[in-house]
Each structure stands twice: as C-alpha cells, then as structure tokens.
Design a protein around this motif. Structure first.
Motif, PDB file in Angstrom:
ATOM      1  N   ALA A   1      -3.805   9.740  -9.084  1.00  0.00           N
ATOM      2  CA  ALA A   1      -2.875   9.339  -9.931  1.00  0.00           C
ATOM      3  C   ALA A   1      -4.197   8.514 -11.517  1.00  0.00           C
ATOM      4  O   ALA A   1      -5.282   8.388 -10.906  1.00  0.00           O
ATOM      5  N   SER A   2      -3.299   8.218 -11.977  1.00  0.00           N
ATOM      6  CA  SER A   2      -3.651   7.709 -13.397  1.00  0.00           C
ATOM      7  C   SER A   2      -4.594   6.981 -12.449  1.00  0.00           C
ATOM      8  O   SER A   2      -5.473   6.170 -13.732  1.00  0.00           O
ATOM      9  N   SER A   3      -4.110   5.422 -11.791  1.00  0.00           N
ATOM     10  CA  SER A   3      -4.758   4.468 -11.633  1.00  0.00           C
ATOM     11  C   SER A   3      -4.621   4.152  -9.956  1.00  0.00           C
ATOM     12  O   SER A   3      -3.127   4.827  -9.945  1.00  0.00           O
ATOM     13  N   PHE A   4      -5.157   3.716  -9.359  1.00  0.00           N
ATOM     14  CA  PHE A   4      -4.983   4.163  -7.690  1.00  0.00           C
ATOM     15  C   PHE A   4      -4.560   2.040  -7.187  1.00  0.00           C
ATOM     16  O   PHE A   4      -3.940   1.984  -6.420  1.00  0.00           O
ATOM     17  N   ARG A   5      -4.365   1.742  -8.169  1.00  0.00           N
ATOM     18  CA  ARG A   5      -4.098   0.150  -8.193  1.00  0.00           C
ATOM     19  C   ARG A   5      -3.212  -0.306  -9.385  1.00  0.00           C
ATOM     20  O   ARG A   5      -3.217   0.202 -10.948  1.00  0.00           O
ATOM     21  N   ALA A   6      -1.947  -0.958  -9.616  1.00  0.00           N
ATOM     22  CA  ALA A   6      -0.838  -1.575 -10.518  1.00  0.00           C
ATOM     23  C   ALA A   6      -0.541  -2.933  -9.787  1.00  0.00           C
ATOM     24  O   ALA A   6      -0.165  -2.854  -9.268  1.00  0.00           O
ATOM     25  N   GLY A   7      -1.506  -3.999 -10.180  1.00  0.00           N
ATOM     26  CA  GLY A   7      -1.328  -5.117  -9.964  1.00  0.00           C
ATOM     27  C   GLY A   7      -1.552  -5.119  -8.412  1.00  0.00           C
ATOM     28  O   GLY A   7      -2.014  -5.251  -8.079  1.00  0.00           O
ATOM     29  N   ARG A   8       0.016  -5.454  -7.592  1.00  0.00           N
ATOM     30  CA  ARG A   8       0.015  -5.545  -6.563  1.00  0.00           C
ATOM     31  C   ARG A   8      -0.080  -4.434  -5.788  1.00  0.00           C
ATOM     32  O   ARG A   8       0.086  -4.837  -4.029  1.00  0.00           O
TER      33      ARG A   8
ATOM     34  N   VAL B   1       1.138  -1.135  -0.010  1.00  0.00           N
ATOM     35  CA  VAL B   1       0.206  -0.179  -0.419  1.00  0.00           C
ATOM     36  C   VAL B   1       1.081   1.032  -0.485  1.00  0.00           C
ATOM     37  O   VAL B   1       1.625   1.578   0.540  1.00  0.00           O
ATOM     38  N   GLY B   2       0.622   1.658  -0.933  1.00  0.00           N
ATOM     39  CA  GLY B   2       1.230   3.206  -1.091  1.00  0.00           C
ATOM     40  C   GLY B   2       0.787   4.418  -0.498  1.00  0.00           C
ATOM     41  O   GLY B   2      -0.944   5.068  -1.111  1.00  0.00           O
ATOM     42  N   ALA B   3       1.333   4.950   0.992  1.00  0.00           N
ATOM     43  CA  ALA B   3       0.599   6.381   1.665  1.00  0.00           C
ATOM     44  C   ALA B   3       1.465   6.742   1.982  1.00  0.00           C
ATOM     45  O   ALA B   3       1.561   7.672   2.818  1.00  0.00           O
ATOM     46  N   ASP B   4       2.062   7.090   1.027  1.00  0.00           N
ATOM     47  CA  ASP B   4       3.822   8.544   1.528  1.00  0.00           C
ATOM     48  C   ASP B   4       3.268   9.260   1.073  1.00  0.00           C
ATOM     49  O   ASP B   4       4.615   9.990   0.993  1.00  0.00           O
TER      50      ASP B   4
ATOM     51  N   ARG C   1       5.108   7.061  -7.953  1.00  0.00           N
ATOM     52  CA  ARG C   1       6.903   7.567  -8.960  1.00  0.00           C
ATOM     53  C   ARG C   1       7.560   5.836  -9.719  1.00  0.00           C
ATOM     54  O   ARG C   1       7.309   6.358 -10.639  1.00  0.00           O
ATOM     55  N   VAL C   2       8.069   5.426  -9.222  1.00  0.00           N
ATOM     56  CA  VAL C   2       8.801   4.037  -8.969  1.00  0.00           C
ATOM     57  C   VAL C   2       8.121   3.764  -9.931  1.00  0.00           C
ATOM     58  O   VAL C   2       8.227   2.202 -11.102  1.00  0.00           O
ATOM     59  N   LEU C   3       6.225   3.301  -9.817  1.00  0.00           N
ATOM     60  CA  LEU C   3       5.805   2.122 -10.685  1.00  0.00           C
ATOM     61  C   LEU C   3       5.403   3.632 -11.607  1.00  0.00           C
ATOM     62  O   LEU C   3       4.216   2.522 -12.748  1.00  0.00           O
ATOM     63  N   ASP C   4       6.157   4.284 -11.877  1.00  0.00           N
ATOM     64  CA  ASP C   4       5.409   5.540 -13.205  1.00  0.00           C
ATOM     65  C   ASP C   4       3.827   5.699 -13.565  1.00  0.00           C
ATOM     66  O   ASP C   4       3.585   4.972 -14.490  1.00  0.00           O
ATOM     67  N   LEU C   5       3.262   5.658 -12.549  1.00  0.00           N
ATOM     68  CA  LEU C   5       2.225   6.219 -12.504  1.00  0.00           C
ATOM     69  C   LEU C   5       1.552   7.613 -12.496  1.00  0.00           C
ATOM     70  O   LEU C   5       2.479   8.155 -12.039  1.00  0.00           O
TER      71      LEU C   5
END
Length: 416
Positions: free
Chosen positions: A278-285, A161-164, A172-176
């Motif tokens: 964010a463009s999506s609130f989910r990216a895989g896991r 969960v990214g809540a940072d 950023r590292v997921l390029d969202l």
C-alpha cells in the motif's frame, strides 16, 4: 448494553484476530468484523518462522498453537536436474535463541486458536457476515458502514485496522494505492494426504525446477498418512477450472508415479501472486496490516510472517494510543517502519526465493545460488547468521524511546 468499541478490526484472519486479542488483553474494547460467514480455511500459509513465536508466547498462544500443530527444525533443497539433496535446519540456532524451531499449523487452524482465546474477553466480539461498504472518518473517530440483507448497519470507533486481505475493501474505499507488480504465473496450493517418510524428504522441502518446482511442507502428523501442503506454479493462461486434470502430472513428476497414484487431494486453492505494498499503511485513523498492507509470493513463508509482525507492532502502538499512554505519532512510526520492512527486506527476499525455486533453467546461476545452502548444511555459525534474517523483519519496540517502556525480553536476549 450496546458494545462501545474503541477499535474496529476488519478481517478475521490471523493478523486481524491477533491484533484484536492483543488489544483486548490490554483492556481496549475491540470489534472484529468479517465479510465471510465463518473463518476461512482454504490452503494458505502453514509455516511460522521461529522468530514469530516470541510474539505468540507473549500473547499466551504458543502452547495452544503448538498443540494444534507441531514443531520442527529440518529443511532441504532437492534439485530435480541433478538429484542433489541439500539438508539444513534450525539446530544452528540452539543456544542462541529461546525457540530454535518453526511451528507448522494451517492458517485457518491458527485463526481458530486465536478466536477461541478472543471469545473469552467481554471487551471483544467478532461479527461475521459484515462486508464493509464504506468508511468515513474525522478528528473524533471512524464510522464504518456494512452492507447486507435488509438495512445497512453502522459502527463507530476511535480507530480502524484494515486486515482484510490483499483485496482489502478498507484500502480500496480509502483510495490507497497498492504499488508493485503481479507475477504472470498462477500458484496452486493443495493439501494432499500420503505416506512420505522416504529418505531425503524434509518436513519443509524446496523442489528446485523450472517446470515442476514446488514447496512441500508437512501440515500434521496424523497416523500413517500425513497431510502435506504441496504448492506449485503453472501458466496463468491455462483454465483454472481444469487444474484438477493437470495436477496428477505434477504429482507424478515430483513424487514418482507409484506414489502419486495413492495421493489423496484434500483441498486446492489457485491464486495469483503479487509483490505489492500500500502507498501508506496509515490514513488518518485507519491503519493497514497483513495482506491488506502488503502482498508477496509465498516462497519462503514471508507473507504471514510479516502479518504477524504487523500485529505485534500494532498491539503495542495502537494499544498505547487507545489507552492514552502515547500520542498518535507512534502510529505514523508504525506505518513507516512496517512498510520499509516489507519493501526493503521481505519482498526482495521472497522474489529471490521464487527465482531460485521456480526459474532455475540456468544451471550456472542455480549452482551459485545454492552454494549458500550447501554452506549452511555444514557451517553452523554461518547457518545461524542466515537464519537470523526473519528476525530482522520484526520492528523493535516503537514505544521505548517515547514513553520509556523497556525493550522486550526477546529484543534484549533472544537475538543472535
């Protein structure tokens, strides 16, 4: 024994800590990682709308949070040009909802309350000084790499969960993408101490002016000199390092020179404002929540409100998935529902609030916009209808149709 986490939560703010607590209470093993060395306590959110308190109660936190802060009902708009004061309050909700009041408590103080509860669970831990440098995932799980003095460290889990925060490393590292806009002005949030029991100053006051507009809310009731959050706006082109030199002029204009001279400035936090998602609130896991997922200007207190509602939805959905009670399609529903709530409801309302409070140079438009609050001050049913808006920002149970889980009590009873 090595801690085997099912979920890693990045960010030890209220959204991340609440998510971790709710998961831990269900028996999910969770690790919170925070890049800082301690909880952050810079001036940020302080008001928690009545609609968020049901969730704090479900987590067993409401009494503790209320003891650390205080509960209130009153609001007022003050118009600098005309001197008009428009009082209204949450009394209109009495008899309609279980908790017809807001909670005032500094964001850092709420995080401290949640952290103390989280530390009671053997299946949870919090790691400070853990800045994320990389995230990798596959069908089996997520691996998070942390930079620091000496060697890198690595943690693995089923979910992240990214809540940072708005500058989220996870995002950023997921390029969202982080779609939207940045306001041209700078907000300055300050904690100030002074006695202000003058007539017409509610514990949450919106000071309407296109130069000296401000949000003024009481933080605590500490003796004769209370602490207040005073948030105003200035030209972002002005040098940030000389804010303290300019602030007395704002304080004097709003409170009067005889009061301003006795004001103690406790803390100051300048920041840029955004309307972004964010463009999506989910990216895989990986799931995003709070400011990592969306950022808004603070007018109306909808930023952390949305973060709390994100946490409540994640506690239910991710908890069910981690415990094998639901498949991960419910997490896609989480991402879709929470993004829509921000883009379609919270962000437009916060933008309208900002325009009224800080960009009110047209007296005709201002008068039209204020008419709603004038009506709220004397029409109880209309006020209750308007005040219900923040409850619409909460997602209904996303599991009720999937696994037959009944709707929450507040969905059945604690709505208008």
């Amino acid at each position: 024994m090595q801690h085997q986490q099912q979920v890693i939560v990045a960010g030890a703010g209220p959204t991340g800590l609440l998510t971790a607590l709710g998961l831990a209470q269900q028996g999910v093993s969770v690790t919170v990682v925070e890049r800082g060395s301690a909880l952050q306590d810079t001036p940020r959110a302080i008001v928690y709308h009545w609609s968020t308190l049901d969730g704090l109660s479900r987590l067993g936190l409401l009494d503790k949070a209320s003891a650390a802060g205080f509960l209130k009902q009153d609001y007022a708009y003050r118009v600098r040009d005309t001197g008009e004061i428009i009082p209204y309050g949450l009394q209109a909700l009495e008899g309609k909802v279980a908790r017809p009041f807001n909670l005032h408590l500094g964001q850092g103080a709420l995080a401290a309350v949640v952290l103390r509860e989280l530390q009671k669970f053997d299946n949870a831990r919090v790691l400070f000084d853990h800045p994320i440098s990389g995230v990798k995932q596959d069908d089996a799980g997520v691996t998070v790499t942390f930079s620091g003095p000496g060697a890198e460290t690595v943690l693995s889990a089923q979910w992240l969960v990214g809540a940072d925060g708005a500058g989220s490393t996870v995002r950023r590292v997921l390029d969202l993408g982080f779609d939207g806009m940045t306001w041209p002005e700078r907000f300055v949030a300050t904690n100030i101490r002074f006695p202000d029991d003058r007539e017409g100053w509610a514990q949450s006051t919106f000071y309407v002016d296109d130069v000296y507009g401000a949000i003024i809310a009481k933080i605590d009731e500490d003796g004769d000199h209370g602490t207040w959050r005073y948030t105003y706006m200035e030209d972002a082109a002005l040098p940030a390092d000389s804010i303290d030199d300019r602030m007395p002029a704002f304080l004097s204009a709003v409170f009067g020179p005889e009061v301003a001279v006795g004001i103690e400035i406790v803390a100051t936090s300048p920041y840029r404002m955004h309307q972004r998602a964010a463009s999506s609130f989910r990216a895989g896991r990986v799931l995003l929540a709070g400011d990592a997922a969306h950022a808004t200007n603070p007018t109306g207190g909808l930023g952390l409100t949305m973060g709390l509602f994100d946490a409540y939805a994640l506690i239910e959905t991710l908890g069910a998935v981690a415990l094998g009670q639901a498949d991960d399609s419910v997490l896609t529903a989480y991402a879709r529902e929470r993004r829509a709530a921000f883009v379609e409801k919270a962000s437009p309302r916060a933008s309208a609030n900002k325009r009224l409070l800080f960009h009110s140079s047209d007296p005709v438009a201002r008068d039209r916009d204020l008419e709603m609050f004038r009506r709220m001050s004397h029409d109880r049913e209309f006020a209750a209808e308007v005040l219900r808006f923040t409850k619409t920002l909460e997602s209904p149970s996303l599991l009720a149709d999937r696994i037959g889980r009944p709707a929450r009590a507040d969905e059945r009873e604690n709505v208008l």
